[in-house]
Design a protein around this motif. Structure first.
Motif, PDB file in Angstrom:
ATOM      1  N   GLU A  30       0.982  -1.192   0.006  1.00 56.87           N
ATOM      2  CA  GLU A  30      -0.137   0.032   0.083  1.00 56.87           C
ATOM      3  C   GLU A  30       0.887   1.307  -0.022  1.00 56.87           C
ATOM      4  OE1 GLU A  30      -3.210  -0.485   3.146  1.00 56.87           O
ATOM      5  OE2 GLU A  30      -3.373   1.714   2.837  1.00 56.87           O
ATOM      6  N   ALA A  31       2.091   1.369   0.956  1.00 57.35           N
ATOM      7  CA  ALA A  31       2.852   2.428   0.828  1.00 57.35           C
ATOM      8  C   ALA A  31       3.593   2.731  -0.396  1.00 57.35           C
ATOM      9  CB  ALA A  31       3.975   2.173   1.891  1.00 57.35           C
ATOM     10  N   LYS A  32       4.029   1.460  -1.098  1.00 63.98           N
ATOM     11  CA  LYS A  32       4.861   1.575  -2.377  1.00 63.98           C
ATOM     12  C   LYS A  32       3.560   2.405  -3.526  1.00 63.98           C
ATOM     13  CE  LYS A  32       8.338  -1.807  -2.493  1.00 63.98           C
ATOM     14  NZ  LYS A  32       9.394  -1.192  -2.372  1.00 63.98           N
ATOM     15  N   MET A  33       2.357   1.698  -3.416  1.00 63.05           N
ATOM     16  CA  MET A  33       1.462   2.005  -4.157  1.00 63.05           C
ATOM     17  C   MET A  33       0.970   3.592  -4.257  1.00 63.05           C
ATOM     18  SD  MET A  33       1.072  -0.288  -6.681  1.00 63.05           S
ATOM     19  CE  MET A  33       3.037  -0.128  -6.544  1.00 63.05           C
ATOM     20  N   GLU A  34       0.972   3.915  -2.890  1.00 58.84           N
ATOM     21  CA  GLU A  34       0.454   5.533  -2.506  1.00 58.84           C
ATOM     22  C   GLU A  34       1.679   6.260  -3.263  1.00 58.84           C
ATOM     23  OE1 GLU A  34      -2.179   6.825  -1.722  1.00 58.84           O
ATOM     24  OE2 GLU A  34      -3.146   5.289  -0.532  1.00 58.84           O
ATOM     25  N   LYS A  35       2.926   5.855  -3.089  1.00 61.68           N
ATOM     26  CA  LYS A  35       3.972   6.870  -3.552  1.00 61.68           C
ATOM     27  C   LYS A  35       3.944   6.897  -5.313  1.00 61.68           C
ATOM     28  CE  LYS A  35       8.714   7.395  -2.763  1.00 61.68           C
ATOM     29  NZ  LYS A  35      10.069   7.099  -1.733  1.00 61.68           N
ATOM     30  N   TYR A  36       3.570   5.576  -5.794  1.00 64.90           N
ATOM     31  CA  TYR A  36       3.405   5.545  -7.238  1.00 64.90           C
ATOM     32  C   TYR A  36       2.224   6.473  -7.716  1.00 64.90           C
ATOM     33  CZ  TYR A  36       2.764   3.174 -11.647  1.00 64.90           C
ATOM     34  OH  TYR A  36       2.500   2.921 -13.015  1.00 64.90           O
ATOM     35  N   ILE A  37       1.136   6.444  -6.931  1.00 63.05           N
ATOM     36  CA  ILE A  37       0.133   7.327  -7.297  1.00 63.05           C
ATOM     37  C   ILE A  37       0.617   8.708  -7.226  1.00 63.05           C
ATOM     38  CG2 ILE A  37      -2.219   8.296  -6.580  1.00 63.05           C
ATOM     39  CD1 ILE A  37      -2.967   5.375  -5.730  1.00 63.05           C
ATOM     40  N   SER A  38       1.547   9.204  -6.234  1.00 66.61           N
ATOM     41  CA  SER A  38       1.960  10.538  -6.108  1.00 66.61           C
ATOM     42  C   SER A  38       2.882  10.835  -7.392  1.00 66.61           C
ATOM     43  CB  SER A  38       2.979  10.859  -4.834  1.00 66.61           C
ATOM     44  OG  SER A  38       2.280  10.448  -3.759  1.00 66.61           O
ATOM     45  N   ILE A  39       3.727  10.133  -7.745  1.00 68.91           N
ATOM     46  CA  ILE A  39       4.639  10.295  -8.707  1.00 68.91           C
ATOM     47  C   ILE A  39       3.755  10.312 -10.250  1.00 68.91           C
ATOM     48  CG2 ILE A  39       6.569   9.304 -10.182  1.00 68.91           C
ATOM     49  CD1 ILE A  39       7.461   7.770  -7.616  1.00 68.91           C
ATOM     50  N   LEU A  40       2.806   9.507 -10.290  1.00 70.74           N
ATOM     51  CA  LEU A  40       1.934   9.497 -11.609  1.00 70.74           C
ATOM     52  C   LEU A  40       1.220  10.895 -11.569  1.00 70.74           C
ATOM     53  CD1 LEU A  40       0.139   6.138 -11.636  1.00 70.74           C
ATOM     54  CD2 LEU A  40       1.569   6.930 -13.348  1.00 70.74           C
ATOM     55  N   GLN A  41       0.613  11.510 -10.423  1.00 73.14           N
ATOM     56  CA  GLN A  41       0.010  12.733 -10.304  1.00 73.14           C
ATOM     57  C   GLN A  41       0.934  13.815 -10.431  1.00 73.14           C
ATOM     58  OE1 GLN A  41      -1.590  11.897  -6.347  1.00 73.14           O
ATOM     59  NE2 GLN A  41      -3.622  12.363  -7.042  1.00 73.14           N
ATOM     60  N   GLU A  42       2.094  13.747 -10.142  1.00 73.98           N
ATOM     61  CA  GLU A  42       3.169  14.815 -10.433  1.00 73.98           C
ATOM     62  C   GLU A  42       3.474  14.742 -11.726  1.00 73.98           C
ATOM     63  OE1 GLU A  42       6.600  14.146  -7.937  1.00 73.98           O
ATOM     64  OE2 GLU A  42       7.760  15.829  -8.968  1.00 73.98           O
ATOM     65  N   ILE A  94       4.599  -5.639 -21.684  1.00 73.97           N
ATOM     66  CA  ILE A  94       5.146  -5.185 -23.052  1.00 73.97           C
ATOM     67  C   ILE A  94       4.176  -3.803 -23.348  1.00 73.97           C
ATOM     68  CG2 ILE A  94       5.035  -5.619 -25.593  1.00 73.97           C
ATOM     69  CD1 ILE A  94       6.703  -7.447 -23.781  1.00 73.97           C
ATOM     70  N   GLY A  95       4.839  -2.608 -23.688  1.00 71.54           N
ATOM     71  CA  GLY A  95       4.021  -1.545 -23.775  1.00 71.54           C
ATOM     72  C   GLY A  95       3.485  -1.037 -22.595  1.00 71.54           C
ATOM     73  N   SER A  96       4.562  -1.016 -21.567  1.00 67.86           N
ATOM     74  CA  SER A  96       4.241  -0.617 -20.162  1.00 67.86           C
ATOM     75  C   SER A  96       3.923   1.003 -20.021  1.00 67.86           C
ATOM     76  CB  SER A  96       5.501  -0.894 -19.389  1.00 67.86           C
ATOM     77  OG  SER A  96       5.356  -0.675 -18.077  1.00 67.86           O
ATOM     78  N   GLY A  97       4.186   1.772 -20.808  1.00 71.30           N
ATOM     79  CA  GLY A  97       3.607   3.404 -20.646  1.00 71.30           C
ATOM     80  C   GLY A  97       4.032   3.751 -19.448  1.00 71.30           C
ATOM     81  N   ALA A  98       2.969   3.874 -18.646  1.00 72.66           N
ATOM     82  CA  ALA A  98       3.123   4.502 -17.348  1.00 72.66           C
ATOM     83  C   ALA A  98       3.762   3.566 -16.225  1.00 72.66           C
ATOM     84  CB  ALA A  98       2.114   5.330 -16.651  1.00 72.66           C
ATOM     85  N   GLY A  99       3.604   2.441 -16.765  1.00 71.46           N
ATOM     86  CA  GLY A  99       4.012   1.256 -15.812  1.00 71.46           C
ATOM     87  C   GLY A  99       2.992   0.300 -15.311  1.00 71.46           C
ATOM     88  N   LEU A 100       1.985   0.026 -16.385  1.00 73.41           N
ATOM     89  CA  LEU A 100       1.005  -0.564 -15.901  1.00 73.41           C
ATOM     90  C   LEU A 100       0.636  -1.792 -16.937  1.00 73.41           C
ATOM     91  CD1 LEU A 100      -0.950   2.703 -15.283  1.00 73.41           C
ATOM     92  CD2 LEU A 100      -0.660   0.852 -13.660  1.00 73.41           C
ATOM     93  N   PRO A 101       0.550  -2.946 -16.335  1.00 75.73           N
ATOM     94  CA  PRO A 101       0.526  -3.456 -14.995  1.00 75.73           C
ATOM     95  C   PRO A 101       1.714  -3.607 -14.238  1.00 75.73           C
ATOM     96  CG  PRO A 101       0.262  -5.392 -16.456  1.00 75.73           C
ATOM     97  CD  PRO A 101       0.436  -4.049 -17.342  1.00 75.73           C
ATOM     98  N   GLY A 102       2.972  -3.296 -14.941  1.00 75.32           N
ATOM     99  CA  GLY A 102       4.370  -3.856 -14.558  1.00 75.32           C
ATOM    100  C   GLY A 102       4.798  -3.439 -13.074  1.00 75.32           C
ATOM    101  N   ILE A 103       4.472  -2.120 -12.835  1.00 80.81           N
ATOM    102  CA  ILE A 103       5.160  -1.350 -11.401  1.00 80.81           C
ATOM    103  C   ILE A 103       4.261  -2.277 -10.360  1.00 80.81           C
ATOM    104  CG2 ILE A 103       5.148   0.699 -10.155  1.00 80.81           C
ATOM    105  CD1 ILE A 103       7.428   0.842 -12.215  1.00 80.81           C
ATOM    106  N   PRO A 104       3.158  -2.071 -10.385  1.00 80.35           N
ATOM    107  CA  PRO A 104       2.107  -2.712  -9.354  1.00 80.35           C
ATOM    108  C   PRO A 104       2.642  -4.187  -9.095  1.00 80.35           C
ATOM    109  CG  PRO A 104       0.829  -1.370 -10.552  1.00 80.35           C
ATOM    110  CD  PRO A 104       2.026  -1.379 -11.336  1.00 80.35           C
ATOM    111  N   LEU A 105       2.596  -4.960 -10.312  1.00 80.69           N
ATOM    112  CA  LEU A 105       2.900  -6.441 -10.296  1.00 80.69           C
ATOM    113  C   LEU A 105       4.507  -6.446  -9.620  1.00 80.69           C
ATOM    114  CD1 LEU A 105       1.617  -7.828 -13.561  1.00 80.69           C
ATOM    115  CD2 LEU A 105       0.430  -7.839 -11.408  1.00 80.69           C
ATOM    116  N   ALA A 106       5.578  -5.785 -10.166  1.00 78.78           N
ATOM    117  CA  ALA A 106       6.775  -5.943  -9.628  1.00 78.78           C
ATOM    118  C   ALA A 106       6.690  -5.577  -8.451  1.00 78.78           C
ATOM    119  CB  ALA A 106       7.664  -5.178 -10.549  1.00 78.78           C
TER     120      ALA A 106
END
Ligand code: SAM
Length: 235
Positions: A30-42, A94-106
């Protein structure tokens, strides 16, 4: 209500494992995904990454959507790839774009290595920034066209909102899989999936698994989003 937390609970992440595959403890994820959301927003305005800026919308449409397939992916790892040691298994987005689904899965599976393939330089810069900020030592970003990759690189390739799986792209994606590997395609309507798969000249063996995305599939999503499926295609 904390949408991300509630969604992870609904998906069963509190158990700490799926099909015997250990996952990151829910509070750390949850902490990692909150940080990821902040980076995406920024970075969203600068990089045009995703179609929404709101915290809960990102949590539901992108993070929970990506993680909704994790139980199935773990069951594939523990079944199909049971003979491989953790450090032998190679997974890709493949075609990760903003990191989806790769960043949450990793993030959820730190014991396995993920390669995020993306053809756009600035998106690769963003992906490297995310991996560093989230401390994802199991992620490599590769700036490349899927078509230019060597053959037989990965055991499992996931992709979401990438390309229609027509003849040419299906060939490209199956080619980069090792023998016995599989593709995991995040898709919407089952009827469209069947049409897409039946149109392929060499009909691959596939199965469709319905995904439940908390706060999306059962109520709030657009018509396209209300039905989510994971298509698992075998090589
Ligand atoms: C619509 S976006 C989806 C991004 C992400 N998977 C998601 O679900 O939000 C498609 C991404 O695939 C990348 N892409 C398209 N064709 C590609 C190819 N042949 N090889 C590698 N990346 C590709 C694009 O640059 C873009 O970032």
């Amino acid at each position: 209500m904390n949408t991300l937390h509630e969604g992870l609970l609904q998906l069963g992440f509190e158990a700490g494992e799926f099909s015997g595959i250990q996952i990151l403890p829910i509070d750390e994820l949850e902490a990692k995904m909150e940080k990821y959301i902040s980076i995406l927003q920024e970075y969203n305005a600068k990089f045009d990454l995703i179609n929404t800026d709101g915290h809960d919308e990102i949590a539901v449409r992108h993070i929970l959507d990506s993680l909704s397939a994790l139980p199935k992916i773990c069951s594939i790892i523990s079944g199909r790839f049971a003979s491989l040691a953790e450090d032998q298994l190679s997974l890709a987005d493949i075609g990760s774009g903003a990191g989806l689904p790769g960043i949450p899965l990793a993030s959820a599976l730190p014991q396995f290595h993920f390669t995020l393939i993306e053809r756009m330089t600035k998106r690769c810069g963003f992906l490297n920034h995310c991996a560093a900020e989230l401390g994802l030592k199991n992620v490599t970003v590769e700036e490349n066209q899927a078509e230019r990759l060597e053959q037989k690189l990965f055991d499992l390739c996931a992709f979401r909102a990438f390309r229609p799986l027509e003849k040419k792209m299906a060939k490209v994606l199956l080619r980069i899989l090792k023998d016995g590997g599989c593709l995991c395609a995040y898709k919407a309507k089952k009827a469209n999936i069947i049409e897409e798969m039946e149109a392929l000249p060499q009909k691959p063996k596939y199965e469709i698994f319905p995904l439940v995305v908390p706060f999306l599939t059962e109520n709030a999503g657009t018509e396209e989003e209300r039905e989510r499926n994971l298509v698992v295609i075998e090589k």
